[in-house]
Design a protein around this motif. Structure first.
Motif, short mmCIF file in Angstrom:
data_model
loop_
_atom_site.label_atom_id
_atom_site.label_comp_id
_atom_site.label_asym_id
_atom_site.label_seq_id
_atom_site.Cartn_x
_atom_site.Cartn_y
_atom_site.Cartn_z
N GLU A 1 0.84 -1.21 0.00
CA GLU A 1 0.00 0.00 0.00
C GLU A 1 0.87 1.25 0.00
OE1 GLU A 1 -3.26 0.29 -0.54
OE2 GLU A 1 -3.23 -1.89 -0.81
N LYS B 1 2.18 1.81 -3.43
CA LYS B 1 1.12 2.36 -4.29
C LYS B 1 0.99 3.86 -4.06
CE LYS B 1 -2.07 -1.57 -4.68
NZ LYS B 1 -3.43 -2.00 -4.33
N ILE C 1 3.82 1.62 -10.30
CA ILE C 1 4.28 0.89 -9.11
C ILE C 1 5.53 0.07 -9.44
CG2 ILE C 1 2.80 -1.14 -9.39
CD1 ILE C 1 2.43 -0.83 -6.23
#
Length: 124
Positions: A18, A21, A31
């Protein structure tokens, strides 16, 4: 030249993925680019550590050789052998190319040193 990309599955904890990202979005990049940069930075850091470790090993080896050279010089000053000849022999002994038996090498350098000393005496 562009390196060939290979797809390699890697398991990464969700919270780390996360964050990657978020970084990609913040930097307006993919990414894959974020992961590639992270890996490159990690590898560069490890490479720097290896270089640092190698330089420390070189310094340790140099210090030991210098101590040996100093000790030899002190020992040789009492029996009038030419220090540079013996130190050159020492460097050959420590060389990666050293292939001869140590005793043979010692005898060869001893003969050379004796001939040199004799030549010095004859000049006097």
């Amino acid at each position: 030249m562009v390196a060939k990309a290979t797809t390699t599955p890697v398991k990464i904890e969700d919270h780390r993925h996360e964050k990657m990202k978020e970084l990609a979005k913040k930097n307006n990049r993919t990414i894959q680019n974020e992961y590639a940069e992270a890996v490159d930075r990690h590898l560069a850091g490890k490479y720097q550590e290896m270089i640092l470790a190698d330089s420390k090993l070189e310094q340790i080896f140099t210090n030991k050789l210098n101590r040996v050279a100093d000790r030899l010089a002190a020992m040789l000053s009492t029996n009038n052998m030419d220090t540079s000849t013996v130190l050159m022999g020492l460097m050959h002994l420590n060389s990666k190319e050293f292939e001869k038996d140590r005793n043979e090498m010692y005898q060869a350098y001893r003969k050379e040193a004796a001939a040199y000393e004799q030549a010095k005496r004859n000049k006097k």
